[in-house]
Every structure is written in C-alpha cells, then in structure tokens.
Design a protein around this motif. Structure first.
Motif, mmCIF file in Angstrom:
data_model
loop_
_atom_site.group_PDB
_atom_site.id
_atom_site.type_symbol
_atom_site.label_atom_id
_atom_site.label_comp_id
_atom_site.label_asym_id
_atom_site.label_seq_id
_atom_site.Cartn_x
_atom_site.Cartn_y
_atom_site.Cartn_z
ATOM 1 N N ASN A 67 0.829 -1.204 0.000
ATOM 2 C CA ASN A 67 0.000 0.000 0.000
ATOM 3 C C ASN A 67 0.870 1.263 0.000
ATOM 4 O O ASN A 67 0.531 2.262 -0.638
ATOM 5 N N ASN A 84 2.178 1.694 -3.499
ATOM 6 C CA ASN A 84 1.121 2.272 -4.334
ATOM 7 C C ASN A 84 0.961 3.767 -4.081
ATOM 8 O O ASN A 84 0.763 4.555 -5.025
ATOM 9 N N PHE A 99 -4.312 -5.580 -1.785
ATOM 10 C CA PHE A 99 -3.959 -4.177 -1.571
ATOM 11 C C PHE A 99 -5.231 -3.394 -1.328
ATOM 12 O O PHE A 99 -6.337 -3.827 -1.666
ATOM 13 N N ASN A 112 -4.632 -0.076 -7.324
ATOM 14 C CA ASN A 112 -3.297 -0.663 -7.392
ATOM 15 C C ASN A 112 -2.521 -0.069 -8.564
ATOM 16 O O ASN A 112 -2.997 -0.063 -9.697
#
Length: 273
Positions: free
Chosen positions: A147, A150, A206, A210
């Motif tokens: 995360n 990202n 996630f 993403n």
C-alpha cells in the motif's frame, strides 16, 4: 560520552577520519552485527582500527543496552554501525536510553543505502517513503507494505525497498527452552522479494487502487559500495529470474522517470546486458 559511529558500506577504510580518532581513543568499542554486514570481517576491522571490538548482537543492543552504556557517563564508549547510525530505529532507541541516563551522546555520520542508492541513477528527491520487505513463513505472509508502494507510485515517486536480514534468529523450537538454538543467517535476495510482490499482485492484496503490476519497472541493487556492486533493472516479472549474487540486496520500485534518470538507468536494464 556515548558515540554511535557510522562505518560506511563497503570498505574498512570508509570510516571517517573523525570516527577513527574516536574509536582509537575510546575505552570500549562495540560492533553492531545484525542490521547489516561488511565485506571485511571483525579481525580485519580490528587490524585497521588498531582496537579490539566487542561484537554486539540484537540481544545485546536491544535488551542489554545498559551493559553497553555502563560507565559511559565517565568514559568514552563507541557503538559502530554499518552505514549511517540512523539507518535503523534500534540506534535511535539506544540514543534515547543514553539521554535518559544523562549520558552525553554524539553521532558520527557516514554513507548508507538510503543515499548510496542514487548510484543507480534515480534522483534522491524523487523517492517517497521507504518500505521493508520481510521473509514470509508458512503462517505469516504480510502484504501491507504494498500500500505504501502504491501511495508513492500514485504521485510518481520511487520506493526504496529494504530486504529482510535475519542474523542470530532463534529457532521456533528453542524459544521455549533455556538454551537458544539459532537459525543459519539469511539475507533476502531481490528475486525473492519480487516473487513475494508478484504473489501479492496476483492475489489482489492491496487497499484501494493498485499501481503496481507484473510490468512495473524496478531496480535490483546488490552490495552497494562494495568492489563488486551490481545493479540490474527490469520489470518485476523479469527480475524474479535474475540472480544478483551474494548479499546484501535492496531494490527500488520505480515511479515516474525524469528524462535524465531514464537515460542513466538504461545501462542497467536487462536488454542492455
């Protein structure tokens, strides 16, 4: 005085002149031996520093800090750290303990992977938050770090990934016994980290949108600062098959490339090898 002295990344001579003078004049000198490694061994360091070194493993630094800090209010005590002293939170903790004990402290800085990673051509001010990728086990497979990757990629920033190091880790069986039995040292390699990332991507593990895929461009870096450092760049799917040799390894998940970064990094791409 309690000193934490960074010794750099790749050579016994990387210690600063100031750091070396402090080491040679100290009453006791500890060598922290679990957050990183050097190409030289303890004997080589002792020969160059002209000092005997006390090896400090995780247990001593984290649980036995009082032993290290003993008498540091009246004599000079040094903790040597590979890279820079603030490359690991452990060293911040022992500094705070010293300050709580009213012991004077001083830090001598040096190069670390945090800034040396710029050797791959990626500009340091284009990096976002650093993440750590741990070894998975059969029962523990964390994925939340993706995360942060990202979040960085969403705004075009690169992500430095520090890969797991396990030195003097007790076996599960020995944890319930009085005598500890330790696992062999393990150092995560870039292809292992890529493999875990690909599994997270394939399993859609996630939060939110993403930005990382099998085709995401990344850089594998091995033994940065050592004479045989190696850098290879390619997609996650490509890098899972790349062997960068012995430790230490780190990697970068690439964000948006500046034209100069793109030009510089071409020399490391798999196609150019």
């Amino acid at each position: 005085m309690f000193y934490i002295v960074g010794v750099g990344l790749g050579d016994v001579k990387d210690i600063t002149v100031r750091g070396l003078e402090i080491v040679r004049g100290a009453k006791r000198v500890y060598l922290e031996s679990y957050t990183s490694i050097l190409p030289e061994n303890k004997i080589q360091l002792e020969q160059f520093y002209e000092r005997s070194l006390i090896e400090a493993d995780r247990n001593l630094v984290e649980q036995g800090a009082d032993e290290i800090l003993n008498n540091a209010d009246t004599e000079d005590v040094v903790l040597l750290v590979v890279g820079d002293p603030f490359g690991a939170t452990t060293h911040t903790d022992i500094l705070l303990r010293a300050q709580d004990l009213k012991i004077e402290t001083k830090v001598i800085h040096n190069a670390s992977i945090i800034n040396a990673i710029g050797c791959c051509g990626l500009q340091l001010y284009h990096f976002g938050e650093t993440v750590s990728i741990p070894f998975w086990t059969d029962n523990w497979k964390p994925s939340s770090f993706i995360n942060k990757i990202n979040q960085n990629k969403a705004i075009g920033l690169h992500t430095l990934c520090l890969l797991d190091i396990q030195v003097k880790e007790p076996t599960w069986e020995s944890l319930t016994k009085k005598t500890k039995v330790y696992q062999p040292p393990r150092f995560m390699e870039v292809n292992q980290a890529c493999s875990q990332l690909l599994q997270i991507i394939d399993n859609n593990e996630f939060d939110g949108k993403n930005y990382v895929s099998r085709e995401t461009f990344c850089v594998g870096a091995a033994r940065i600062g050592w004479p045989d450092q190696k850098i290879v760049a390619g997609t996650l799917a490509e890098m899972v098959n790349v062997d960068l040799g012995p430790p230490l390894h780190s990697m970068v998940i690439v964000g948006t490339l500046h034209p100069l970064e793109e030009q510089f990094i071409k020399q490391f791409t798999i196609e150019s090898k």
